[in-house]
Design an enzyme around this catalytic site. Structure first.
Site, short mmCIF file in Angstrom:
data_model
loop_
_atom_site.label_atom_id
_atom_site.label_comp_id
_atom_site.label_asym_id
_atom_site.label_seq_id
_atom_site.Cartn_x
_atom_site.Cartn_y
_atom_site.Cartn_z
N HIS A 93 0.80 -1.28 -0.12
CA HIS A 93 -0.01 -0.11 0.03
C HIS A 93 0.78 1.23 0.06
O HIS A 93 1.90 1.34 0.53
CB HIS A 93 -0.92 0.00 1.06
CG HIS A 93 -0.17 0.17 2.26
ND1 HIS A 93 -0.05 0.98 3.02
CD2 HIS A 93 0.24 -0.86 3.13
CE1 HIS A 93 0.79 1.04 4.11
NE2 HIS A 93 0.95 -0.30 4.21
N HIS A 102 12.65 -1.00 -12.93
CA HIS A 102 12.54 -2.31 -12.95
C HIS A 102 12.44 -2.96 -11.67
O HIS A 102 13.39 -2.99 -11.13
CB HIS A 102 13.40 -3.08 -13.85
CG HIS A 102 13.44 -4.51 -14.29
ND1 HIS A 102 14.19 -5.19 -14.97
CD2 HIS A 102 12.46 -5.33 -13.65
CE1 HIS A 102 13.75 -6.63 -15.10
NE2 HIS A 102 12.71 -6.50 -14.22
C1 LIG Z 1 24.39 -6.54 -8.21
C2 LIG Z 1 24.73 -7.16 -9.62
C3 LIG Z 1 24.20 -6.10 -10.64
C4 LIG Z 1 26.09 -7.18 -9.47
O1 LIG Z 1 26.69 -7.78 -10.76
P1 LIG Z 1 28.26 -7.68 -11.13
O2 LIG Z 1 28.81 -6.34 -11.15
O3 LIG Z 1 28.59 -8.29 -12.35
O4 LIG Z 1 28.95 -8.36 -10.11
P2 LIG Z 1 29.71 -9.78 -9.87
O5 LIG Z 1 28.99 -10.85 -10.52
O6 LIG Z 1 31.05 -9.28 -10.59
O7 LIG Z 1 30.17 -9.81 -8.48
C5 LIG Z 1 30.86 -9.00 -7.60
C6 LIG Z 1 30.95 -9.60 -6.26
O8 LIG Z 1 29.65 -9.15 -5.64
C7 LIG Z 1 29.19 -10.40 -5.26
N1 LIG Z 1 27.56 -10.18 -5.69
C8 LIG Z 1 27.20 -9.91 -6.96
N2 LIG Z 1 25.70 -9.75 -6.83
C9 LIG Z 1 25.28 -10.02 -5.30
C10 LIG Z 1 24.06 -10.25 -4.73
N3 LIG Z 1 23.01 -9.86 -5.55
N4 LIG Z 1 24.13 -10.50 -3.54
C11 LIG Z 1 25.40 -10.53 -2.74
N5 LIG Z 1 26.42 -10.59 -3.39
C12 LIG Z 1 26.71 -10.31 -4.77
C13 LIG Z 1 29.66 -11.67 -6.02
O9 LIG Z 1 29.64 -12.75 -5.27
C14 LIG Z 1 30.99 -11.02 -6.13
O10 LIG Z 1 31.69 -11.19 -4.78
P3 LIG Z 1 33.37 -11.49 -4.65
O11 LIG Z 1 34.17 -10.47 -5.44
O12 LIG Z 1 33.86 -11.61 -3.26
O13 LIG Z 1 33.45 -12.91 -5.41
C15 LIG Z 1 24.11 -8.51 -9.91
O14 LIG Z 1 24.83 -9.54 -9.32
C16 LIG Z 1 22.59 -8.50 -9.47
O15 LIG Z 1 22.15 -8.86 -8.36
N6 LIG Z 1 21.78 -8.49 -10.61
C17 LIG Z 1 20.22 -8.45 -10.53
C18 LIG Z 1 19.75 -9.49 -11.11
C19 LIG Z 1 18.40 -9.49 -11.49
O16 LIG Z 1 17.79 -9.22 -10.28
N7 LIG Z 1 17.94 -9.91 -12.50
C20 LIG Z 1 16.32 -9.90 -12.86
C21 LIG Z 1 16.19 -10.05 -14.16
S1 LIG Z 1 14.46 -10.16 -14.55
#
Ligand SMILES: CC(C)(COP(=O)(O)OP(=O)(O)OC[C@H]1O[C@@H](n2cnc3c(N)ncnc32)[C@H](O)[C@@H]1OP(=O)(O)O)[C@@H](O)C(=O)NCCC(=O)NCCS
Length: 168
Positions: A93, A102
Site C-alpha cells: 500500500h 524495473h
Molecule cells: C548486483 C549485480 C548487478 C552485480 O553484478 P556484477 O557487477 O556483475 O557483480 P559480480 O557478479 O562481478 O560480483 C561481484 C561480487 O559481488 C558479489 N555479488 C554480486 N551480486 C550479489 C548479490 N546480489 N548479492 C550478494 N553478493 C553479490 C559476488 O559474489 C562477487 O563477490 P566476490 O567479489 O567476493 O566474488 C548482480 O549480481 C545482480 O544482483 N543483478 C540483478 C539480477 C536480477 O535481479 N535480475 C532480474 C532479471 S529479470
C-alpha cells in the site's frame, strides 16, 4: 519480422499503439531510449497487465507500464511511465514507483516505499516500509533494504545481524 525502427514511419500514431518488448537490464537503457524516441513521434504505449496479476482498484498505472504474472499491487500504489513490475513482485500500500524502473521478479516492496526514476530493484529483494530508493539506484538480487538508498547508489547483499529479542 516487421523490420527496423523506420517501419513506424508507415503508421500514423493515432492508428496503432506500441508494446515495448525490450527488458530493462542493469547498465543498459535501450528500453528507455526506444520508449522516448517513439513517444517523441507521438506513439502511445498502453499499460499491460497479465491476467494472473492482482491489482487493487485504486492502483494507478501510467503509460507503458508492464505488470507480469503473479504480481500483487495493493491499495493506492502508483507505477510510473514504462516501468516493469515483474513476475510475482509484491508492491504494498501507498508505494510510489517512478518512471523507467524495473522491479524484478519476486521483489517485495513493503508499504509506503518510494522508488525514484530509473532505479533497478534486483530479484527477490525486500525493501522495508517507508524506504526511499534514489534515482538510477541499483539494488542487487536478494538484498534486504532497511535504509534509504541515495541516487545512483548501489546496495548489494543481505544485511542480517544477530540481536536479542527485546523484552515485551
Ligand atoms: C548486483 C549485480 C548487478 C552485480 O553484478 P556484477 O557487477 O556483475 O557483480 P559480480 O557478479 O562481478 O560480483 C561481484 C561480487 O559481488 C558479489 N555479488 C554480486 N551480486 C550479489 C548479490 N546480489 N548479492 C550478494 N553478493 C553479490 C559476488 O559474489 C562477487 O563477490 P566476490 O567479489 O567476493 O566474488 C548482480 O549480481 C545482480 O544482483 N543483478 C540483478 C539480477 C536480477 O535481479 N535480475 C532480474 C532479471 S529479470
Amino acid at each position: 519480422m516487421l523490420g527496423a525502427d523506420d517501419v513506424l514511419d508507415q503508421y500514423a500514431p493515432s492508428d496503432i499503439e506500441l508494446i515495448n518488448g525490450i527488458g530493462q537490464v542493469v547498465g543498459g537503457n535501450l528500453r528507455r531510449v526506444v520508449h522516448e524516441s517513439a513517444s517523441a513521434k507521438g506513439f502511445r504505449f498502453p499499460p499491460l497487465v497479465h491476467p494472473a496479476a492482482w491489482l487493487d482498484d485504486t492502483v494507478v498505472l501510467e503509460e507503458g507500464v508492464q505488470v507480469m504474472a503473479g504480481a500483487i499491487l495493493q491499495a493506492d500504489v502508483r507505477i510510473g511511465c514504462a516501468s516493469i513490475v515483474n513476475t510475482s513482485a509484491s508492491i504494498d500500500h501507498d508505494s510510489r514507483v517512478a518512471a523507467h524502473v524495473h522491479v524484478a521478479p519476486g521483489v517485495t516492496l513493503c508499504g509506503g516505499v518510494t522508488v525514484a526514476e530509473g532505479a533497478f530493484i534486483g530479484s527477490g529483494s525486500t525493501v522495508i516500509q517507508g524506504v526511499v530508493i534514489g534515482e538510477d539506484a541499483l539494488v542487487g538480487a536478494g538484498t534486504v533494504v532497511v535504509r534509504d538508498v541515495p541516487a545512483r547508489g548501489v546496495l548489494i547483499g543481505p544485511s542480517a545481524r544477530t540481536r536479542s529479542v527485546p523484552d515485551s
